[in-house]
Design an enzyme around this catalytic site. Structure first.
Site, PDB file in Angstrom:
ATOM      1  CE  LYS A   1       6.104   2.021  -1.630  1.00 55.53           C
ATOM      2  NZ  LYS A   1       6.408   2.261  -3.047  1.00 55.53           N
TER       3      LYS A   1
ATOM      4  CD  GLU B   1      11.151   4.719  -5.582  1.00 61.39           C
ATOM      5  OE1 GLU B   1      12.044   4.487  -4.736  1.00 61.39           O
ATOM      6  OE2 GLU B   1      10.445   3.825  -6.079  1.00 61.39           O
TER       7      GLU B   1
ATOM      8  CD  GLU C   1       7.361   2.427  -8.998  1.00 58.77           C
ATOM      9  OE1 GLU C   1       8.254   2.580  -8.137  1.00 58.77           O
ATOM     10  OE2 GLU C   1       6.244   1.982  -8.735  1.00 58.77           O
TER      11      GLU C   1
ATOM     12  CG  ASP D   1       8.128   5.286  -3.654  1.00 62.72           C
ATOM     13  OD1 ASP D   1       7.654   6.169  -4.396  1.00 62.72           O
ATOM     14  OD2 ASP D   1       8.160   4.082  -3.972  1.00 62.72           O
TER      15      ASP D   1
ATOM     16  CG  ASP E   1       9.391  -2.222 -13.689  1.00 68.16           C
ATOM     17  OD1 ASP E   1       8.905  -2.160 -12.551  1.00 68.16           O
ATOM     18  OD2 ASP E   1       9.003  -3.045 -14.553  1.00 68.16           O
TER      19      ASP E   1
ATOM     20  CE  LYS F   1      10.946   2.317  -2.358  1.00 63.12           C
ATOM     21  NZ  LYS F   1      11.252   1.990  -3.771  1.00 63.12           N
TER      22      LYS F   1
ATOM     23  CG  HIS G   1      10.103  -0.677  -9.318  1.00 64.18           C
ATOM     24  ND1 HIS G   1       9.191  -1.390 -10.068  1.00 64.18           N
ATOM     25  CD2 HIS G   1       9.485  -0.400  -8.142  1.00 64.18           C
ATOM     26  CE1 HIS G   1       8.062  -1.508  -9.380  1.00 64.18           C
ATOM     27  NE2 HIS G   1       8.209  -0.921  -8.216  1.00 64.18           N
ATOM     28  CB  ALA G   2      12.476  -5.368  -7.467  1.00 62.02           C
TER      29      ALA G   2
ATOM     30  CG  ASN H   1       4.360   5.030  -4.749  1.00 63.48           C
ATOM     31  OD1 ASN H   1       4.861   5.011  -3.625  1.00 63.48           O
ATOM     32  ND2 ASN H   1       4.560   4.057  -5.629  1.00 63.48           N
TER      33      ASN H   1
ATOM     34  CB  SER I   1      -0.918  -0.001   1.227  1.00 63.36           C
ATOM     35  OG  SER I   1      -0.164  -0.214   2.409  1.00 63.36           O
TER      36      SER I   1
END
Lengths: 447, 447
Positions: free
Chosen positions: A219, A273, A300, A247, A323, A217, A350-351, A249, A24
């Site tokens: 979110k 990120e 990504e 990150d 990615d 990392k 990115h993974a 997103n 999430s």
């Protein structure tokens, strides 16, 4: 008789990860990690596996795209295909009617990438090598021939690419030994999902450091006060020497990204990120100028090499996050690795998701052996979900990916998982409690 | 009882235009102009029509995407939907799982645009107005509320947009009268398809000038010697005062674009359109610097407002070519019109194909009445194909589009055409000679 591709099977497979809010983030509150899964079969019974990673709804569109492109693969002679996957990549990406739907972006481009990756998997299996090794054994000339330079020459010519690869050729054998002995650095996003509570965040941070990670990392971007509190908890848990990347997103516009990140700067974020739209090269450059020395990372969702070229030309990124499934497959990622090397920017793939760790490790390890020649400031993202579904799952030790040794690209999902999680008719979707693709607060599409 | 959307029908309709090489250019040698055609129906029997333009193979992917998104439209209350199509646009574009397949680009974004445009068509029909008039009658505040500014504020804020619209509000009534009396300038691409021979090129150039056009467009980029010869023929045919734009449809890299265009400069090209990848903002900026005063134009493949924002910020375009079907519908095109106005760059919409002229004329006319307030250096592309299939086809007189007066967005295709050209089972595909989607030299996908 000439061996040919006899069939391309495409499967809609979805894992109900949203039930526990694994994965999430600010833009993806309820992802169901999924894939349009691809199996090439040859007339002699060999297989090549690939996948396009998705996050739930819409996987059926991705499956439709792979099926539409599959006609360009079925019937192809296998020897020619595996000797030159770049020729297939050009045909798939260049189809003069289908390219209207891109070009080189979105569903049709990822479909091409899934098929191209499956061909590389087949090629590596036939060679009896893991993909990273197959690539690292190609000559500079062979590698350059796999890349479409049409839109790249203002930043990277064939000759420059050859020069980079030749300069790295001497050290290949030594680096390959180091890779096999020591693995490749990883960082972990496992602690930092937005849906986890503070206790779980703190516990997972401590566990990550104990497991050997020196970069984690988190979110961010949901709520500023929450982010300040969570960054404080994480910094407290890991101490001053472990790096914490954050990150967003894509949740912010450019001015918001700058303002928000300034509130998090007391906690020494290592990189930000996806601060804004992945299309906004100039926006990322502005954010980077405003926030230095905090690094800017993205990739990504950067949909092709032309975009990466511009991110590098504009000085918009410090960290290139390739990615395995976003662009047109291994071939386009070769171009992106060479662009990053040309501009001297490290690649941190990115993974996570499903299968992304398995696939992308090959590209990072190839980069170390044959392109950049370095693991400095580099690490592959690691998330500890869904690896049990893979025939050759990633192996980590002490915060590092161990080099895969089985032939192929590690993309194969075990047959029982494909059956169980097939959407919408697999038992995990028909028997288990439903609601994951129709989660609370989420808009729902027709099946 | 509340009126709701009762169904969304999506039809794969393809016109075998490749049989006569209508629409042939350097990247699209054999297009079959097609559409994922959308019909919304309400519980009281009203309809809204929309379409996503495609060029043949792959239309089935576009149809799959529209069908996947349609679940977010079915059941919606019509009054709310037509009062605020922007709310639907945000839901369609923002779906947290489907956006992984974009975001805001390619198949899923065009699917959102097709549905959003169909809602605007329904809204305009209910209001009894052509769409351009419906939009021009909205207040600046209502228009701004229809736009998602999340990623745009570093170039255009809500307040700046309001300022632009308020500044233009005073002259709306006068400009509307002029539009209804005089129409809106057009330019024509009819003479210049790459597949036409020299005689046909010369004849169509002369006819275009006789019909009142002072700007025509030629496709280039196939073969340099051919282009030099064809430009000579065209310049000879139209004389020194008619402008000749050229269009490379993305065939070149940046250095090639500059070199090739320098060979055409003796013929005084007015603009070079799509010199390279539509993603390459910085590449277009470099081409523009090198070729000035030749203008640089792009847009039909520019996939969202974030990209247009950067083209404008980077000084990469002289001509913004909006497309009615590429981006997320009317709402995103409102943002692009306002961005262009903010940067003082004229908008010359892309059209042709099937239905693109019909749809985009509304946006250009709205721009004239309520945003830019000008037709200087502006013209809507016109191609004389396939209009007979539309219920309310465009009307041209003396090189100008006449303002449509029928309610709606002019998107409706006549029922007999939908039946005849439905793919793959319409009689035009089952009875007529096949081969158009499997044309000589073209790769073929599985059906």
């Amino acid at each position: 008789m000439t061996e040919r591709i006899s069939s391309v099977e495409t499967i809609d497979v979805r894992f109900p990860t949203s039930r526990h809010r694994d994965g999430s983030d600010a833009m993806n509150p309820f992802p169901d990690y999924s894939a349009a899964y691809v199996v090439l079969r040859t007339t002699s019974g060999q297989e090549g596996h690939g996948l396009v990673f998705t996050v739930g709804r819409g996987t059926e569109i991705q499956v439709a795209a792979v099926r539409s492109l599959a006609g360009m693969v079925v019937g192809q002679p296998v020897d020619e295909l595996v000797a030159d996957p770049g020729a297939l990549a050009r045909r798939l990406v260049g189809d003069s009617q289908i390219r209207w739907l891109g070009p080189e972006k979105g569903v049709v481009h990822m479909a091409a990438g899934g098929l191209v990756n499956a061909v590389w998997d087949l090629a590596a299996r036939r060679a009896g090598k893991p993909l990273w090794k197959l690539l690292a054994d190609l000559t500079p000339e062979q590698l350059v021939a796999q890349i479409d330079f049409r839109y790249l020459r203002d930043a990277l010519t064939e000759d420059e690419a050859l020069g980079l690869l030749r300069a790295a050729a001497g050290g290949r054998a030594d680096r390959e030994r180091r890779l096999l002995a020591e693995g490749y650095p990883a960082y972990t996003t496992t602690p930092g999902w937005l849906g986890y509570d503070d206790e779980k965040l703190a516990r997972l941070c401590v566990e990550a450091v104990a497991a050997g990670y020196d970069l984690i990392k988190l979110k961010v971007g949901g709520d500023l006060a929450d982010d300040v509190r969570r960054m404080g908890i994480a910094r407290q848990a890991v101490g001053p020497d472990v790096r914490i990347a954050v990150d967003a997103n894509q949740i912010w516009g450019v001015p918001e990204a700058v303002d928000w990140m300034r509130q998090l700067s007391p906690f020494d974020p290592y990189w930000i990120e996806e601060p804004t739209s992945p299309d906004d090269v100039l926006g990322h450059a502005a954010v980077r100028r405003a926030l230095a020395p905090v690094r800017v990372a993205t990739g990504e969702h950067v949909h092709n090499a032309v975009m990466f070229k511009q991110f590098l030309q504009a000085g918009a990124v410090d960290v290139v996050q390739i990615d395995a499934c976003r662009v047109g497959g291994v071939n386009e990622n070769l171009a992106i690795l060479l662009l990053a090397a040309k501009f001297g920017v490290p690649v941190c793939p990115h993974a996570g998701g499903v299968g992304l760790c398995e696939l992308v490790q090959h590209l990072a390890m190839f980069d170390f052996v044959a392109v950049s020649g370095s693991t400095d400031d580099r690490a592959i993202e690691y998330v500890d979900h869904l690896h049990e579904h893979f025939v050759d799952p990633v192996r980590l030790r002490g915060g590092r990916y161990l080099a895969p040794t089985a032939p192929g690209m590690s993309a194969e999902i075990v047959a029982a998982s494909l059956t169980a999680y097939r959407f919408p008719d697999g038992p995990e979707w028909t028997v288990a409690p439903t609601g994951a693709t129709a989660d609370a607060g989420e808009p729902v599409t027709a099946a």
